[in-house]
Design an enzyme around this catalytic site. Structure first.
Site, PDB file in Angstrom:
ATOM      1  N   HIS A 130      -0.456   0.295  -9.712  1.00 53.29           N
ATOM      2  CA  HIS A 130      -1.230  -0.609  -8.844  1.00 53.29           C
ATOM      3  C   HIS A 130      -1.815  -1.778  -9.658  1.00 53.29           C
ATOM      4  CE1 HIS A 130      -3.720  -0.884  -4.887  1.00 53.29           C
ATOM      5  NE2 HIS A 130      -3.550  -2.083  -5.433  1.00 53.29           N
ATOM      6  N   ARG A 147       0.841  -1.190   0.000  1.00 54.08           N
ATOM      7  CA  ARG A 147       0.000   0.000   0.000  1.00 54.08           C
ATOM      8  C   ARG A 147       0.882   1.248   0.000  1.00 54.08           C
ATOM      9  NH1 ARG A 147      -3.391  -2.719  -1.696  1.00 54.08           N
ATOM     10  NH2 ARG A 147      -5.431  -3.216  -0.830  1.00 54.08           N
TER      11      ARG A 147
END
Ligand code: NDP
Ligand code: OXD
Length: 317
Positions: free
Chosen positions: A280, A232
Site C-alpha cells: 500500500h 482498495r
C-alpha cells in the site's frame, strides 16, 4: 480559538503537527489548537475540525460541534464504513497533483513490468540466461483499461497514452480526454473489459464497487490479461484472483492493497509466482501538502466559504 483533532496513530502525530503549525498562519489561522486523539485530553464539544484516515468507528459521531472532517487520503471508505459517521458534516478528501502523479507512476511502472515481461528478464538473470523477453503485442495494440477514471485515473491514463498504449477509462459519467476512449456505466463495462489487456483498478471503494474484481469480471478480459489494483483491497476477491492466475485467464497481477493490511505473513498472495505484492505504497500523502490543504479548508470554512473536494454522501466518494 479553533481546535483541530488529529486522529492518527500517536507515533505519527509529530509528522503532521509541525506542517500544520507551519501552514496555519499563512491561511490566517493565528490560533489553531492541535489536539492528538489518544494522547491529549479534550472534551468532545471542544472540537471544531478533525483529520485522519481510518478513525475508530463512533468517534466522529461523538463530536457534537464538528464543522468539517479532512481525510488524509484520497479514498474515504475508512470514514464511510463507520455506521455512526456524521453524514451531515462535510467530509473533504485529499486531492493533490503530487499524490496523483505518484499513483500514475505506480501504474506506469507496473504496466511496463507486465508489458515488457520484466519478471521473465529478472528470472533469466537469476539463472545467468540471455533471454530476450519481448512484449506479446505491440504497444499501440495493447489495451490498457482504467477502472475509475477520476483524478488519479486520468493522470495515469494520460501518462500511459503518452507511452503509446491504447488507453481507455471507465467511469460513471463520460469523460473527454484527448487520445483516450471513454466508457461509462454498467452497460459499457463489457466492451471496456474486452479491449483491456492490462486492467488497472483506481475506483473508490463503495457498495457498488466492493468485490468488482471477481471471477465474472476476469472472464470478460482477453485471455492472459494482467491486473493492477492500486485502489482498495476489498475491490478484489482474493480467491478469484488466484484462481484466474492459476487457470491462465490472468497472466500476472500487481496488488498494492489488500482486504487485511498489513497483508498477513501466511496469505498465499505473498508467494504466488505471478503476483507482485506492494505494501500500500503506490502513493503516499505528503504531510506538507496535506497540511496546506487542511489549513486552507479550515480557513475557508471559518470565513463561511465553500469547501473544495467535499465527498458526495449519496455516491459515497
Ligand atoms: P475520484 O473520485 O477522482 O475518481 C473515482 C472514479 O471512479 C471516477 O471516475 C468515478 O466516476 C469512478 N466511479 C466511482 N464509482 C463508480 C461506479 N460505480 N461505476 C463506474 N465508475 C465509478 O478518485 P481518485 O482518482 O482521487 O482516487 C481513486 C481511489 O484511489 C481512491 O478512492 C483510493 O481508494 C485509491 N487510492 C489508493 C492509493 C494507494 O496508495 N494505493 C493512494 C491514493 C488513492 P465519475 O468520474 O463518473 O464520478
Ligand atoms: C489514499 C491512500 O486513499 O493512501 O490516499 O490509500
Amino acid at each position: 480559538m479553533t481546535t483541530l483533532l488529529l486522529i492518527l496513530p500517536v507515533r505519527w502525530a509529530p509528522i503532521w503537527q509541525a506542517p500544520l503549525r507551519d501552514a496555519a498562519p499563512a491561511h490566517g489561522l493565528s490560533n489553531l489548537n492541535l489536539i492528538v486523539h489518544g494522547k491529549d485530553a479534550y472534551a468532545p464539544g471542544d472540537i471544531d475540525y478533525a483529520l485522519g484516515f481510518r478513525p475508530d468507528a463512533g468517534l466522529l459521531g461523538s463530536l457534537p460541534k464538528l464543522k468539517a472532517i479532512f481525510s488524509l487520503g484520497a479514498g474515504v471508505d475508512g470514514f464511510l464504513s463507520d455506521p455512526a459517521f456524521p453524514k451531515h458534516v462535510p467530509l473533504v478528501r485529499f486531492v493533490n497533483p503530487a499524490l496523483s502523479l505518484e499513483m500514475a507512476q505506480y501504474c506506469v511502472l507496473h504496466t511496463l513490468i507486465h508489458h515488457r515481461r520484466f519478471r521473465t528478464t529478472l528470472a533469466a538473470q537469476a539463472e545467468h540466461k540471455w533471454t530476450q523477453a519481448m512484449p506479446e503485442k505491440g504497444t499501440a495494440k495493447t489495451g490498457v483499461g482504467i477502472l475509475g477514471f477520476g483524478e488519479i485515473g486520468i493522470m495515469a491514463g494520460e501518462r500511459l497514452r503518452d507511452l503509446g498504449f491504447a488507453v481507455a477509462g471507465w467511469s460513471r459519467t463520460k469523460k473527454d480526454v484527448p487520445g483516450i476512449e471513454s466508457f461509462a456505466g454498467e452497460a459499457a463495462l463489457g466492451p471496456f473489459l474486452a479491449r483491456s489487456d492490462i486492467l488497472i483498478c483506481l475506483l473508490p471503494l463503495t457498495p457498488e464497487t466492493r468485490g468488482v474484481l471477481n471471477r465474472r469480471l476476469f472472464a470478460q478480459l482477453p485471455k492472459g490479461a494482467y491486473l493492477i489494483n492500486a485502489a482498495r483491497g476489498a475491490h478484489q476477491v482474493e480467491a478469484d484472483v488466484i484462481a484466474a492466475l492459476n487457470e491462465g485467464q490472468l497472466s500476472g497481477a500487481s496488488l498494492d492493497v489488500f482486504e487485511t493490511e498489513p497483508l498477513p505473513k501466511d496469505n498465499p498472495l505473498w508467494a504466488h509466482p505471478k503476483i507482485i505484492v506492494t505494501p500500500h505504497n503506490a502513493g503516499l500523502s505528503d504531510p506538507i501538502a496535506a497540511a496546506q490543504s487542511v489549513a486552507a479548508g479550515i480557513a475557508a470554512a471559518e470565513r463561511g466559504q465553500p469547501l473544495q473536494n467535499v465527498v458526495d454522501m449519496a455516491r459515497g466518494y
